[in-house]
Design a protein around this motif. Structure first.
Motif, PDB file in Angstrom:
ATOM      1  N   VAL A 247       0.608  -1.032   0.116  1.00  0.00           N
ATOM      2  CA  VAL A 247       0.363   0.256  -0.198  1.00  0.00           C
ATOM      3  C   VAL A 247       0.653   1.407  -0.218  1.00  0.00           C
ATOM      4  O   VAL A 247       0.368   2.084  -0.643  1.00  0.00           O
ATOM      5  N   GLU A 248       1.695   1.136   0.638  1.00  0.00           N
ATOM      6  CA  GLU A 248       2.559   2.564   1.094  1.00  0.00           C
ATOM      7  C   GLU A 248       3.619   2.089  -0.058  1.00  0.00           C
ATOM      8  O   GLU A 248       3.657   3.499  -0.701  1.00  0.00           O
ATOM      9  N   ALA A 252       3.610   5.819  -3.361  1.00  0.00           N
ATOM     10  CA  ALA A 252       4.564   6.366  -4.030  1.00  0.00           C
ATOM     11  C   ALA A 252       4.498   6.492  -5.008  1.00  0.00           C
ATOM     12  O   ALA A 252       5.175   7.383  -5.785  1.00  0.00           O
ATOM     13  N   ASN A 253       3.221   5.501  -6.590  1.00  0.00           N
ATOM     14  CA  ASN A 253       3.622   5.511  -7.549  1.00  0.00           C
ATOM     15  C   ASN A 253       2.683   6.127  -8.177  1.00  0.00           C
ATOM     16  O   ASN A 253       2.036   6.384  -9.117  1.00  0.00           O
ATOM     17  N   ARG A 258      -3.899   9.292  -1.778  1.00  0.00           N
ATOM     18  CA  ARG A 258      -3.661   8.987  -0.509  1.00  0.00           C
ATOM     19  C   ARG A 258      -3.461   8.726   0.648  1.00  0.00           C
ATOM     20  O   ARG A 258      -4.655   8.376   0.739  1.00  0.00           O
ATOM     21  N   LEU A 259      -2.646   8.120   1.146  1.00  0.00           N
ATOM     22  CA  LEU A 259      -2.555   7.822   2.113  1.00  0.00           C
ATOM     23  C   LEU A 259      -2.661   8.279   3.645  1.00  0.00           C
ATOM     24  O   LEU A 259      -1.648   8.841   3.850  1.00  0.00           O
ATOM     25  N   HIS A 260      -3.271   6.948   4.461  1.00  0.00           N
ATOM     26  CA  HIS A 260      -3.316   7.990   6.091  1.00  0.00           C
ATOM     27  C   HIS A 260      -3.115   7.160   6.886  1.00  0.00           C
ATOM     28  O   HIS A 260      -4.190   6.204   6.927  1.00  0.00           O
ATOM     29  N   VAL A 261      -2.148   6.517   7.939  1.00  0.00           N
ATOM     30  CA  VAL A 261      -2.778   4.946   8.758  1.00  0.00           C
ATOM     31  C   VAL A 261      -2.395   5.530   9.966  1.00  0.00           C
ATOM     32  O   VAL A 261      -1.428   6.450  10.320  1.00  0.00           O
ATOM     33  N   ARG A 274       6.820   7.275   9.151  1.00  0.00           N
ATOM     34  CA  ARG A 274       7.653   6.101   8.276  1.00  0.00           C
ATOM     35  C   ARG A 274       6.702   5.291   8.370  1.00  0.00           C
ATOM     36  O   ARG A 274       6.499   4.701   7.327  1.00  0.00           O
ATOM     37  N   ASP A 275       6.615   4.526   9.672  1.00  0.00           N
ATOM     38  CA  ASP A 275       5.161   3.387   9.019  1.00  0.00           C
ATOM     39  C   ASP A 275       3.793   3.822   9.685  1.00  0.00           C
ATOM     40  O   ASP A 275       2.817   3.134   9.224  1.00  0.00           O
ATOM     41  N   TYR A 276       3.781   4.900   9.937  1.00  0.00           N
ATOM     42  CA  TYR A 276       2.215   5.662  10.020  1.00  0.00           C
ATOM     43  C   TYR A 276       2.136   6.829  10.393  1.00  0.00           C
ATOM     44  O   TYR A 276       3.325   7.294  10.972  1.00  0.00           O
TER      45      TYR A 276
END
Length: 432
Positions: A247-248, A252-253, A258-261, A274-276
């Protein structure tokens, strides 16, 4: 009387003519410039209109193509059970495995709708009858050579020795291996992403609820769609973070992803940023803080408490009910208001009798369905999808009648009911 010399008069006339000529030329030049500017503007407007018309046509073509795919899908769906071979078993993270499934008959696979699930009939050693369970497809539909499901082992609740670990999930994680054959029903389910639309989406998941969200995200990103995707995922820490690196990589690609963990219990080696991205849980306040507006389609999957928190928050934020789609896993379910307000035919208390257990209870009108009510009383009823599709929760009605909170995919036999999606209409005696 002063007499003006001839040469002066001629000079004055010449100067006046020159001024008049310059003025006339200036006027004509201004008019020509205005005409040219008007032509340029009109040409630009026409080009913009042509571009909009082309975009509308392209959208109509894509919509027609998506609808055609859905029609073609129905042609390749199979009825009943079909044998699938496990061609790959992959450990994703702690107690979570992905299973890649290929049809044993080598015939084509239908293109399912992202968000749908598979129903398995499992012959588990030591069980008197087959066990029915449903698991979401966890990859996009554009892989005609396999289906993938991702399954987390359900552990026994802490300090509850009376509740065993998940029977089917333990069987998958411990006993199902590459090369094994499984009996599978065709993809189904009403929780899915409509690929014919271009509305921006927000995908929200908790724990293993990420699986249908992976399918939806992959369906968008593997196609040529620029549909905007906001992906919110919550888990305890990196050890329980399903498909973390993958998912990261999507974030990136793909500029439209848009990712939010959120980590609720970060480990000592887990680094914020970095991880979240956010400590704590996925909450309505976080959505309101980060999203530019509430003008999205929202898709949610997680346990009951997680789902209730998010759906209540979206409702308070003014998100229309039609734009909120969800699927809950585990015993708890979340029902939309329109599906929960079912008035009984009389104001009197309704009695539910479970004849096999020889127990009688007063119906709790706050319960979402008969299956949840039975579980609350400690009455065991088999279940699978909890959505009225698999039929594993069917129970015979010995007396009384029910009404459904949603239409079943396949109505049960006369004199029976699907307990996961119905409520009592009158006093009931159930064969359970």
């Amino acid at each position: 009387m002063q007499i003006i010399p001839m040469w002066a008069a001629i000079s004055i006339q010449s100067g006046a003519g020159m001024i008049l000529g310059v003025t006339l030329i200036g006027t004509l030049a201004s008019q020509a410039a205005l005409m040219l500017w008007s032509l340029v503007r009109r040409h630009g407007f026409e080009r913009a209109q042509l571009q909009l018309a082309r975009q509308r046509l392209e959208l109509q073509v894509k919509t027609a193509q998506a609808q055609l795919k859905q029609v073609e899908q129905t042609k390749t769906l199979w009825s009943g059970l079909r044998k699938f071979r496990v061609i790959r078993k992959e450990l994703e993270c702690e107690d979570v495995y992905s299973f890649y499934l290929q049809p044993h008959d080598r015939k084509p696979l239908p293109i399912f709708k992202p968000g749908q699930y598979l129903t398995f009939q499992l012959d588990i050693p030591g069980q008197s009858k087959p066990i029915i369970r449903c698991y979401s497809l966890s990859d996009g539909p554009n892989h005609p050579e396999y289906y993938r499901v991702t399954i987390k082992r359900e552990k026994a609740p802490p300090n509850r020795t009376d509740i065993p670990p998940g029977l089917a999930s333990s069987y998958f994680c411990d006993q199902v291996n590459e090369g094994d054959l499984l009996s599978v029903k065709a993809p189904t389910g009403h929780f899915f992403l409509d690929m014919a639309r271009a509305t921006p989406v927000v995908l929200i998941s908790g724990g293993v609820g990420i699986t249908p969200m992976l399918s939806m995200a992959n369906a968008i990103l593997e196609g040529d769609s620029n549909r905007e995707v906001w992906f919110f995922h919550g888990c305890r820490n990196r050890d329980e973070h399903i498909q973390k690196a993958y998912v990261e990589g999507l974030a990136a690609n793909h500029t439209n992803f848009r990712l939010h963990v959120c980590y609720s219990r970060p480990g000592p080696e887990d680094a914020e940023g970095r991880d979240y991205q956010h400590p704590g849980r996925v909450a309505p306040e976080l959505l309101k803080e980060l999203l530019p507006s509430n003008n999205f389609e929202f898709f949610l999957c997680g346990n009951g408490a997680f789902m209730k928190s998010i759906t209540d928050g979206l409702e308070a934020w003014g998100v229309p009910e039609k734009d909120v789609h969800f699927e809950a896993f585990g015993p708890a379910t979340v029902k939309k208001k329109a599906a929960t307000v079912i008035a009984p035919t009389s104001a009197a208390a309704i009695k539910i009798t479970f004849s096999k257990s020889n127990q009688e209870f007063q119906w709790n009108r706050e319960q979402a369905n008969l299956l949840d009510f039975a579980r609350e009383q400690g009455i065991k009823i088999d279940s699978g999808c909890c959505a009225g599709s698999c039929g594993s929760c069917v129970v015979a009605i010995k007396s009384g009648s029910v009404e459904y909170v949603k239409p079943p995919d396949a109505p049960p036999d006369d004199g029976c009911c699907l307990t996961c999606i119905c409520k009592p209409k009158t006093d009931l005696i159930l064969d359970a």
